[in-house]
Design a protein around this motif. Sequence first.
Motif, PDB file in Angstrom:
ATOM      1  N   ILE A 170     -28.910   3.286  49.016  1.00 55.86           N
ATOM      2  CA  ILE A 170     -27.477   3.308  48.713  1.00 55.86           C
ATOM      3  C   ILE A 170     -26.772   4.373  49.535  1.00 55.86           C
ATOM      4  O   ILE A 170     -25.666   4.153  50.055  1.00 55.86           O
ATOM      5  N   LEU A 171     -27.411   5.540  49.668  1.00 54.76           N
ATOM      6  CA  LEU A 171     -26.817   6.640  50.431  1.00 54.76           C
ATOM      7  C   LEU A 171     -26.608   6.257  51.893  1.00 54.76           C
ATOM      8  O   LEU A 171     -25.623   6.659  52.521  1.00 54.76           O
ATOM      9  N   ASP A 172     -27.527   5.458  52.423  1.00 58.08           N
ATOM     10  CA  ASP A 172     -27.466   5.091  53.840  1.00 58.08           C
ATOM     11  C   ASP A 172     -26.146   4.426  54.200  1.00 58.08           C
ATOM     12  O   ASP A 172     -25.588   4.673  55.275  1.00 58.08           O
ATOM     13  N   ILE A 173     -25.640   3.585  53.295  1.00 56.56           N
ATOM     14  CA  ILE A 173     -24.376   2.900  53.569  1.00 56.56           C
ATOM     15  C   ILE A 173     -23.243   3.908  53.717  1.00 56.56           C
ATOM     16  O   ILE A 173     -22.410   3.805  54.628  1.00 56.56           O
ATOM     17  N   GLN A 174     -23.226   4.916  52.854  1.00 55.40           N
ATOM     18  CA  GLN A 174     -22.130   5.875  52.845  1.00 55.40           C
ATOM     19  C   GLN A 174     -22.177   6.824  54.027  1.00 55.40           C
ATOM     20  O   GLN A 174     -21.148   7.093  54.660  1.00 55.40           O
ATOM     21  N   VAL A 175     -23.364   7.351  54.336  1.00 56.77           N
ATOM     22  CA  VAL A 175     -23.437   8.342  55.414  1.00 56.77           C
ATOM     23  C   VAL A 175     -23.152   7.707  56.763  1.00 56.77           C
ATOM     24  O   VAL A 175     -22.550   8.328  57.654  1.00 56.77           O
ATOM     25  N   VAL A 176     -23.569   6.455  56.933  1.00 58.11           N
ATOM     26  CA  VAL A 176     -23.294   5.769  58.197  1.00 58.11           C
ATOM     27  C   VAL A 176     -21.810   5.449  58.318  1.00 58.11           C
ATOM     28  O   VAL A 176     -21.215   5.590  59.394  1.00 58.11           O
ATOM     29  N   ALA A 177     -21.177   5.047  57.214  1.00 53.79           N
ATOM     30  CA  ALA A 177     -19.738   4.760  57.239  1.00 53.79           C
ATOM     31  C   ALA A 177     -18.944   5.980  57.671  1.00 53.79           C
ATOM     32  O   ALA A 177     -17.966   5.878  58.424  1.00 53.79           O
ATOM     33  N   THR A 178     -19.358   7.159  57.203  1.00 51.82           N
ATOM     34  CA  THR A 178     -18.661   8.394  57.545  1.00 51.82           C
ATOM     35  C   THR A 178     -18.720   8.684  59.039  1.00 51.82           C
ATOM     36  O   THR A 178     -17.783   9.245  59.605  1.00 51.82           O
ATOM     37  N   SER A 179     -19.809   8.284  59.669  1.00 49.03           N
ATOM     38  CA  SER A 179     -20.064   8.711  61.046  1.00 49.03           C
ATOM     39  C   SER A 179     -19.999   7.574  62.056  1.00 49.03           C
ATOM     40  O   SER A 179     -20.525   7.704  63.168  1.00 49.03           O
ATOM     41  N   LEU A 180     -19.363   6.471  61.699  1.00 48.06           N
ATOM     42  CA  LEU A 180     -19.242   5.356  62.646  1.00 48.06           C
ATOM     43  C   LEU A 180     -18.592   5.755  63.976  1.00 48.06           C
ATOM     44  O   LEU A 180     -19.042   5.319  65.044  1.00 48.06           O
ATOM     45  N   PRO A 181     -17.526   6.586  63.968  1.00 48.60           N
ATOM     46  CA  PRO A 181     -16.946   6.983  65.265  1.00 48.60           C
ATOM     47  C   PRO A 181     -17.945   7.701  66.184  1.00 48.60           C
ATOM     48  O   PRO A 181     -17.937   7.497  67.400  1.00 48.60           O
ATOM     49  N   ALA A 182     -18.813   8.540  65.591  1.00 48.34           N
ATOM     50  CA  ALA A 182     -19.804   9.245  66.402  1.00 48.34           C
ATOM     51  C   ALA A 182     -20.800   8.266  67.023  1.00 48.34           C
ATOM     52  O   ALA A 182     -21.168   8.391  68.191  1.00 48.34           O
ATOM     53  N   ILE A 183     -21.234   7.272  66.241  1.00 52.65           N
ATOM     54  CA  ILE A 183     -22.165   6.265  66.751  1.00 52.65           C
ATOM     55  C   ILE A 183     -21.484   5.413  67.818  1.00 52.65           C
ATOM     56  O   ILE A 183     -22.074   5.087  68.853  1.00 52.65           O
ATOM     57  N   GLN A 184     -20.220   5.065  67.566  1.00 51.09           N
ATOM     58  CA  GLN A 184     -19.458   4.258  68.530  1.00 51.09           C
ATOM     59  C   GLN A 184     -19.378   4.943  69.882  1.00 51.09           C
ATOM     60  O   GLN A 184     -19.618   4.329  70.925  1.00 51.09           O
ATOM     61  N   GLY A 185     -19.067   6.231  69.864  1.00 49.96           N
ATOM     62  CA  GLY A 185     -18.955   6.966  71.115  1.00 49.96           C
ATOM     63  C   GLY A 185     -20.283   7.120  71.823  1.00 49.96           C
ATOM     64  O   GLY A 185     -20.360   6.990  73.059  1.00 49.96           O
ATOM     65  N   ALA A 186     -21.347   7.362  71.077  1.00 46.56           N
ATOM     66  CA  ALA A 186     -22.654   7.590  71.688  1.00 46.56           C
ATOM     67  C   ALA A 186     -23.212   6.332  72.344  1.00 46.56           C
ATOM     68  O   ALA A 186     -23.807   6.393  73.429  1.00 46.56           O
ATOM     69  N   LEU A 187     -23.026   5.179  71.709  1.00 44.77           N
ATOM     70  CA  LEU A 187     -23.576   3.924  72.235  1.00 44.77           C
ATOM     71  C   LEU A 187     -22.546   3.093  72.983  1.00 44.77           C
ATOM     72  O   LEU A 187     -22.840   1.974  73.404  1.00 44.77           O
ATOM     73  N   LYS A 188     -21.321   3.641  73.142  1.00 38.65           N
ATOM     74  CA  LYS A 188     -20.248   2.954  73.871  1.00 38.65           C
ATOM     75  C   LYS A 188     -19.992   1.557  73.293  1.00 38.65           C
ATOM     76  O   LYS A 188     -19.969   0.554  73.996  1.00 38.65           O
ATOM     77  N   ILE A 189     -19.776   1.526  71.981  1.00 40.26           N
ATOM     78  CA  ILE A 189     -19.508   0.281  71.263  1.00 40.26           C
ATOM     79  C   ILE A 189     -17.999   0.089  71.153  1.00 40.26           C
ATOM     80  O   ILE A 189     -17.262   1.042  70.911  1.00 40.26           O
ATOM     81  N   SER A 190     -17.537  -1.137  71.314  1.00 39.60           N
ATOM     82  CA  SER A 190     -16.108  -1.407  71.217  1.00 39.60           C
ATOM     83  C   SER A 190     -15.651  -1.253  69.769  1.00 39.60           C
ATOM     84  O   SER A 190     -16.439  -1.370  68.822  1.00 39.60           O
ATOM     85  N   ARG A 191     -14.355  -1.007  69.569  1.00 39.30           N
ATOM     86  CA  ARG A 191     -13.810  -0.850  68.224  1.00 39.30           C
ATOM     87  C   ARG A 191     -13.999  -2.111  67.391  1.00 39.30           C
ATOM     88  O   ARG A 191     -14.280  -2.050  66.190  1.00 39.30           O
TER      89      ARG A 191
END
Length: 511
Positions: A30-51
């Motif tokens: 359950i925690l995994d869903i929340q912590v990843v949601a918080t940090s989506l911008p960081a993951i987006q920038g690191a992997l160069k994912i489109s919005r």
Amino acid sequence: MSEAVAAPDQASAATWLGFTLMCLGMFMAILDIQVVATSLPAIQGALKISRDAMSWIQTAYLIAEIIAIPLTGWLTRALTLRWLFVSAISLFTLASIGCAFSSDFVTLVSFRVLQGFAGGALIPAVFSAVFLLFPLALHPIATTFAGIVAVMAPTIGPVVGGWITESWSWHWLFLINVTPGVVAGLATPFLLRAEKPDINALFSLDRTSLVLMAVALATLELGLKQAPQDGWLSPRCALLFFASGATAVTFALRTLKTVYPVVELSTLRARDFAIGCALSFCLGVGLFGSVYLMPVHLAYVRRHDAFEIGTIMLVTGIAQLLAAPVAGALESRCDPRKLSAFGFGLFVLGLGLSALQSRVADFDEMFWPQVLRGIAIMFCLLPPTRLALGTLTAEQVPDASGLFNLMRNLGGAIGIALIDTILYGRTIGHGLALRDRLIAGDVTAAQAIGLDVELFLHRPPNVSDATVEAYVRPMVERAAFATSVNEAWALLAVVALIGLLLISLTRKANA
């Protein structure tokens, strides 16, 4: 139902330790869903994912999870509770490692699917374990413990995710799962009681029904994801909802006739279980909706970062911790109908107070509504669980637990989609109304957006219209958004009120 759950006569220390490790696995899922949601911008920038593609990191997990939850009953029969948990926590841990070391978008999403499927199996397995591992006298204690874990994870998720992202790197959002996963996977085979797996159940699976269920749930989740942006009646959403409804009806008709169903839908004929599932749905709308709405308001209107948002939301978690032992103690002594009514009544009040919050609402103004909701959630979770599952047979519990937990997740998905519809659809209208009032010289409109009245009434000389608009527009947008947030809180309160009214339909014999 004719007979209650066939629980063991006693629970050993090993059983309690194994159950604690099961709860730890559920907590991480359950925690995994929340912590990843918080940090989506960081993951987006690191992997160069489109919005546009970024949201699939979460959507892939949620679709896989929502498909796995109702399958837990069948998997429990085939593998036994012990080996189902070991398989699920092992897959979840390996998938977490895969996510952490993903170097591109496709790889990350693929591992998120595996992670979500494993996480979806962990959640109902824990609530099944309450009724399968413990004697009746210990059900309230075990349910309370599992309930605390289930509701604490989304509450502390934002602060944990924000802290990890700011202190370390996004990879650790997934790597924090490894140590607990390894410990739980290695220890639980020696702690939980041994049962004989029914391997034949793996081969007797109705694969057509499985495909129909997966399509129904996946298209529903996709439709809910797109509806706020595209419109609920847009061609794409209409097609997705039609596909979901058609496959769901076909699945239900086929499942009710088959000898070896994927999910035992006939359990819904038990009135208290069916109403319990409805209460779980209403709780999901309010629980996931409130956990979603608070960060949205605090981030956009109050401009707090993830860590600050998490610390404010800890009030709910602390209230839950304090209320849990009280709810657990009362559950074994009082009519679950009355406790459920108390919980949903308090939930309505806590959600309703948030619907009245001001544009500048922050920690102080949010404190008491959070306290009320935190207390209410424990009474909305624990007694309804006993109400729904406590009168079923041991054979029915695994399937029933899957359906019960599925309804909570579906409630959350539908609730968030409705919230987004309000935020996307109503904010523009509120903004235009405020703009028209400001142009007309309405002082109360200026006060509503936080504009200094003297500055509004006595515009400084040599200030162009463009400068005024650039200064006022963000204030109007935030005030309009805050109004929409309050309307969304009101919607959640109405759903909780429906849950309160449904409790009157349950049987008094459950006291």
